[in-house]
Design a protein around this motif. Structure first.
Motif, mmCIF file in Angstrom:
data_model
loop_
_atom_site.group_PDB
_atom_site.id
_atom_site.type_symbol
_atom_site.label_atom_id
_atom_site.label_comp_id
_atom_site.label_asym_id
_atom_site.label_seq_id
_atom_site.Cartn_x
_atom_site.Cartn_y
_atom_site.Cartn_z
ATOM 1 N N ARG A 224 0.846 -1.199 0.000
ATOM 2 C CA ARG A 224 0.000 0.000 0.000
ATOM 3 C C ARG A 224 0.885 1.253 0.000
ATOM 4 O O ARG A 224 0.613 2.211 -0.723
ATOM 5 N N THR A 225 1.978 1.211 0.766
ATOM 6 C CA THR A 225 2.905 2.346 0.777
ATOM 7 C C THR A 225 3.478 2.588 -0.622
ATOM 8 O O THR A 225 3.555 3.727 -1.079
ATOM 9 N N ALA A 226 3.872 1.491 -1.288
ATOM 10 C CA ALA A 226 4.436 1.636 -2.633
ATOM 11 C C ALA A 226 3.416 2.286 -3.567
ATOM 12 O O ALA A 226 3.753 3.162 -4.370
ATOM 13 N N ARG A 227 2.175 1.863 -3.445
ATOM 14 C CA ARG A 227 1.137 2.463 -4.296
ATOM 15 C C ARG A 227 0.938 3.927 -3.918
ATOM 16 O O ARG A 227 0.732 4.776 -4.780
ATOM 17 N N MET B 55 -6.848 8.970 -1.733
ATOM 18 C CA MET B 55 -5.599 8.574 -2.388
ATOM 19 C C MET B 55 -5.850 7.721 -3.630
ATOM 20 O O MET B 55 -4.911 7.368 -4.341
ATOM 21 N N GLY B 56 -7.087 7.332 -3.847
ATOM 22 C CA GLY B 56 -7.373 6.410 -4.953
ATOM 23 C C GLY B 56 -6.860 5.019 -4.644
ATOM 24 O O GLY B 56 -6.447 4.291 -5.543
ATOM 25 N N LEU B 57 -6.866 4.631 -3.382
ATOM 26 C CA LEU B 57 -6.295 3.342 -2.981
ATOM 27 C C LEU B 57 -7.316 2.379 -2.373
ATOM 28 O O LEU B 57 -6.938 1.405 -1.732
ATOM 29 N N ILE B 58 -8.597 2.642 -2.583
ATOM 30 C CA ILE B 58 -9.600 1.677 -2.114
ATOM 31 C C ILE B 58 -9.425 0.390 -2.914
ATOM 32 O O ILE B 58 -9.339 0.449 -4.142
ATOM 33 N N PRO B 59 -9.309 -0.753 -2.250
ATOM 34 C CA PRO B 59 -9.199 -1.991 -3.029
ATOM 35 C C PRO B 59 -10.491 -2.261 -3.807
ATOM 36 O O PRO B 59 -11.557 -2.361 -3.220
ATOM 37 N N MET B 60 -10.370 -2.284 -5.125
ATOM 38 C CA MET B 60 -11.557 -2.499 -5.973
ATOM 39 C C MET B 60 -11.327 -3.689 -6.878
ATOM 40 O O MET B 60 -10.426 -3.604 -7.703
ATOM 41 N N PRO B 61 -12.065 -4.740 -6.846
ATOM 42 C CA PRO B 61 -13.028 -5.064 -5.819
ATOM 43 C C PRO B 61 -12.310 -5.392 -4.511
ATOM 44 O O PRO B 61 -11.098 -5.578 -4.553
ATOM 45 N N PRO B 62 -13.014 -5.489 -3.392
ATOM 46 C CA PRO B 62 -14.461 -5.485 -3.196
ATOM 47 C C PRO B 62 -15.051 -4.078 -3.089
ATOM 48 O O PRO B 62 -16.264 -3.944 -3.077
ATOM 49 N N ARG B 84 -3.215 9.243 -14.107
ATOM 50 C CA ARG B 84 -3.292 10.564 -13.486
ATOM 51 C C ARG B 84 -3.223 10.437 -11.954
ATOM 52 O O ARG B 84 -2.555 11.211 -11.288
ATOM 53 N N MET B 85 -3.915 9.425 -11.413
ATOM 54 C CA MET B 85 -3.884 9.210 -9.971
ATOM 55 C C MET B 85 -2.471 8.884 -9.500
ATOM 56 O O MET B 85 -2.017 9.364 -8.474
ATOM 57 N N ARG B 86 -1.762 8.050 -10.285
ATOM 58 C CA ARG B 86 -0.386 7.705 -9.916
ATOM 59 C C ARG B 86 0.498 8.939 -9.897
ATOM 60 O O ARG B 86 1.348 9.087 -9.033
ATOM 61 N N ALA B 87 0.280 9.816 -10.883
ATOM 62 C CA ALA B 87 1.102 11.016 -10.959
ATOM 63 C C ALA B 87 0.860 11.914 -9.749
ATOM 64 O O ALA B 87 1.756 12.611 -9.287
ATOM 65 N N MET B 88 -0.374 11.896 -9.238
ATOM 66 C CA MET B 88 -0.687 12.765 -8.098
ATOM 67 C C MET B 88 -0.304 12.156 -6.764
ATOM 68 O O MET B 88 0.084 12.860 -5.841
ATOM 69 N N ARG B 89 -0.450 10.813 -6.684
ATOM 70 C CA ARG B 89 -0.125 10.142 -5.417
ATOM 71 C C ARG B 89 1.347 10.315 -5.109
ATOM 72 O O ARG B 89 2.192 10.040 -5.955
ATOM 73 N N GLY B 90 1.645 10.730 -3.915
ATOM 74 C CA GLY B 90 3.039 10.910 -3.550
ATOM 75 C C GLY B 90 3.573 12.262 -3.950
ATOM 76 O O GLY B 90 4.539 12.742 -3.378
ATOM 77 N N ALA B 91 2.964 12.910 -4.959
ATOM 78 C CA ALA B 91 3.439 14.213 -5.400
ATOM 79 C C ALA B 91 2.549 15.329 -4.851
ATOM 80 O O ALA B 91 3.020 16.231 -4.169
ATOM 81 N N ASP B 92 1.242 15.268 -5.156
ATOM 82 C CA ASP B 92 0.326 16.318 -4.705
ATOM 83 C C ASP B 92 -0.352 15.947 -3.402
ATOM 84 O O ASP B 92 -0.766 16.799 -2.629
ATOM 85 N N ILE B 93 -0.506 14.646 -3.201
ATOM 86 C CA ILE B 93 -1.199 14.188 -2.007
ATOM 87 C C ILE B 93 -0.472 12.948 -1.489
ATOM 88 O O ILE B 93 -0.169 12.044 -2.253
ATOM 89 N N ALA B 94 -0.129 12.970 -0.223
ATOM 90 C CA ALA B 94 0.669 11.867 0.316
ATOM 91 C C ALA B 94 0.044 11.387 1.610
ATOM 92 O O ALA B 94 -0.788 12.072 2.205
#
Ligand SMILES: Nc1ncnc2c1ncn2[C@@H]1O[C@H](COP(=O)(O)OP(=O)(O)O)[C@@H](O)[C@H]1O
Ligand SMILES: [Mg+2]
Lengths: 325, 324
Positions: A224-227, B55-62, B84-94
């Motif tokens: 999850r951290t990596a993601r 963060m766009g990290l909800i496990p989908m599914p479930p 786009r989410m990957r580009a923002m994760r860690g950069a704009d929102i952490a």
């Protein structure tokens, strides 16, 4: 990685090998049957005097412990004895054949790990997907089907239906005078079927194991951290997850190496591969004790070396084990 | 002024063996630049799911985002492309997680893990990134940072690992930093240090912080505004002072009564009776009704909405009717 650990590990391996030598000797000698009869049989007749002189010549009339002492002493000097059947030193018999066996076993090991782990990783991405189902079915079949059957089926398939791979031997006779490159390609061509046959059982196991291992790792917090860092999915899978999922795979790979060698014996026989497997097969049929013991000795040595390498690579792969003994 | 992070009517569902459950039921939150928003509530209220959805990290599914909007600096994140989410994760929102012991990858050095975060979003050499990682470790108060950068996570204490996580999270100067119970797993003395560090980081880096916690003490020290969550809904929202001094919702009152005040005896600590109901057992009424001494028939039948009362918004029929 500390070198004292490696030294200790190698020392331990040597002690193990000594144990193997003693055990080999006892196992073979305690098996029913009189080697003198066998040797006499090869010579075409057996009077009691002949047997007696054979026993004298090969030291078979000495007490077992003395024979053992002599054998261990000889092995320590690199002398594995003389083959009853081939009338050649066992060491040189094996020297001629160990190369093809190592080639076959290592190729099969690499094939099964690479393909198996790749299938497992793909399957773990979608645990309920088609690929996952395929891996499970394939793993069960691969596990259940004996290697000689797979081998024979492949021979039938490629000898008659699609004659694109050679099904016998290691080199083409007609290429005897060819250059090294052509010869290497020729060996690789011959290697494909036997290596794949040998790889297939283990391949299936690695696929299933790495699927399970990846599934567990993919649920970890550090994934999850990596993601959360913004890592791409393939980086998450193949860097962050696989490096961790590889640890149990590495352990199993080390343990499987012994099985792989005994599997090679069958595969070599089926494909007429000129390795130690054929030698073992021939010498067992002929009760050629020195050769059997020599083959066992080298097979054990390969397993011991593989286990040492596994241990070392395991510590390299898992920093938590480094610096501990 | 539009908020930096603006979550409106967010709805998240999960498929479980009890059928589909609603983990977030119309959550609305906003965070302004440079501000600290506290999100409080007991375990299982949906705090982490709110953070992960952002963060766009909800496990989908479930999981599934069934509705609503999450805007970061005006940009819609719900339905944004994975790239786009990957580009923002860690950069704009952490994000910093609750479990420092397991949140770092055991097979890579902490320096490499921070450097990776830098290289994912900035065009710098591996060498430069590692040097920046060392500087960040120094910044978050790790002694001998150049040596520690070459350590593996297992060689560091929990507090040190959480500092590493913070260094990693702020490495690309995010606009929003979500800290999901960053100190729950740590010793009390270390907790205070981590909160101090977050305050400093906010001052230096100017990030807005969403501090998720069930520690009302931390809220009073850190937060500008507070949102109280219960069973997937926001049930009260106001400035930290307002919520702490004039809690409206019986649940918020209960949480505040749980704060160990100076001079008060340990055994006098109150606790809200009962537990958060499991999602599949949520009925039509107020989710807190079962545990509430003020609940009446209306409470059990009709979900209260988050509406303004005397002081600030709270979702409670009893407050609305002036019964408490
Ligand atoms: N993967 C999941 N599948 C089903 N339910 C989930 C899942 N993740 C979280 N939930 C449910 O969502 C609710 C909110 O969880 P969470 O946000 O983790 O609570 P917390 O406020 O303690 O952080 C809980 O009731 C939890 O059971
Ligand atoms: Mg949580």
């Amino acid at each position: 990685m500390n070198s004292s650990y490696i030294l200790r590990r190698v020392g331990y391996g040597l002690v193990l090998m000594l144990g193997v030598v003693v055990l080999n000797f006892l196992l073979i000698r305690l098996a029913p049957g009189d080697p003198a009869m066998v040797i006499a049989g090869e010579m075409g007749g057996a009077t009691e005097e002949m047997l007696e002189s054979i026993r004298e010549e090969y030291g078979l009339n000495k007490p077992l412990v003395v024979q053992l002492g002599i054998y261990v002493g000889n092995v320590l000097q690199g002398n594995l004895g003389e083959s009853f059947f081939f009338n050649q030193p066992v060491a040189s018999l094996i020297a001629q054949r160990i190369g093809p066996t190592i080639l076959l076993v290592i190729t099969a090991q690499i094939l099964s790990i690479l393909i198996g782990v790749f299938l497992g990783v793909i399957a773990a991405r979608k645990p309920n997907g088609v690929m996952s189902g395929f891996v499970s079915v394939f793993a069960t079949i691969g596990y259940a089907v004996p290697v000689f059957w797979t081998g024979i089926m492949l021979i039938i398939l490629f000898a008659s239906v699609f004659p694109i791979f050679p099904v016998e031997g290691m080199q083409s006779v007609r290429l005897r005078g060819a250059d090294v490159f052509t010869k290497t390609l020729d060996i690789a061509h011959h290697l494909i079927l036997p290596a794949f046959t040998l790889a297939i059982i283990y391949l299936a196991q690695y696929a299933r194991l790495s699927r399970a291992s990846m599934l567990e790792v993919l649920g970890s917090d550090y994934i999850r951290t990596a993601r959360a860092k913004g890592a791409a999915e393939k980086t998450v899978l193949f860097k962050h997850a696989l490096r961790n999922a590889a640890l149990p795979i590495l352990t199993v790979a080390g343990l499987q190496f012994g099985n792989l060698i005994s599997g090679a014996l069958l595969v070599e026989t089926v494909f007429n591969w000129p390795g130690m497997g054929r030698l073992a097969f021939d010498s067992i049929l002929r009760r050629d004790y020195p050769t059997i013991m020599g083959v066992l000795f080298f097979a054990s040595a390969m397993v011991v070396v593989a286990n040492i390498l596994t241990d070392i690579s395991y510590r390299w792969a898992d920093p938590r084990l480094r610096g501990k003994s | 002024m539009t908020a930096l992070l603006d979550i409106t009517d967010l709805k998240v569902t999960f498929n479980t063996r009890y059928g589909q459950v609603t983990a977030l039921d119309g959550v609305s939150l906003h965070v302004n630049a440079g501000e600290t928003l506290g999100v409080v509530g007991e375990s299982g209220c949906g705090k982490s799911i709110t953070a992960l959805a952002t963060m766009g990290l909800i496990p989908m599914p479930p999981g599934r985002i069934a509705g609503g909007s999450i805007r970061l600096a005006g940009e819609e994140l719900v339905g944004a492309s994975p790239a786009r989410m990957r580009a923002m994760r860690g950069a704009d929102i952490a994000m910093i997680f609750q479990e420092p012991m397991t949140s770092l990858n055991p097979v890579f050095t902490v320096g490499d893990q921070i450097a990776e975060a830098i290289m994912l979003h900035q065009k710098v050499s591996a060498d430069r990134a590692f040097k920046d990682a060392v500087a960040l470790l120094d910044r978050v108060g790790i002694p001998s940072p150049a040596d520690r950068a070459r350590d593996y996570p297992h060689q560091l204490s929990g507090g040190m690992r959480q500092r590493v996580m913070i260094a990693m999270a702020v490495s690309c100067r995010p606009k929003v930093l979500i800290a999901d119970e960053p100190t729950t797993a740590l010793d009390v003395t270390v907790q205070a240090q981590i909160f101090d560090l977050l305050n400093e980081i906010q001052r230096d880096f100017g990030a807005a912080i969403v501090l998720i916690t069930h520690d009302m003490g931390a809220i009073s020290e850190m937060a500008d505004r507070v949102a109280v969550m219960y069973a997937g809904r926001i049930i009260e929202e106001a400035t930290a002072d307002d919520v702490l001094d004039f809690p409206q919702h019986p649940y918020a009152r209960g949480l505040i009564d749980c704060i160990p005040a100076l001079g008060r005896e340990e055994h006098a600590l109150k606790e809200i009776p009962g537990v958060v109901p499991p999602l599949h057992l949520l009925g039509a009424g107020c989710a807190f009704a079962e545990r509430c001494e003020h609940a009446n028939d209306r409470c059990r039948q009709e979900k209260p909405l988050l509406v303004n009362h005397d002081h600030h918004p709270a979702a409670c029929h009893a407050v609305e009717e002036g019964r408490i």
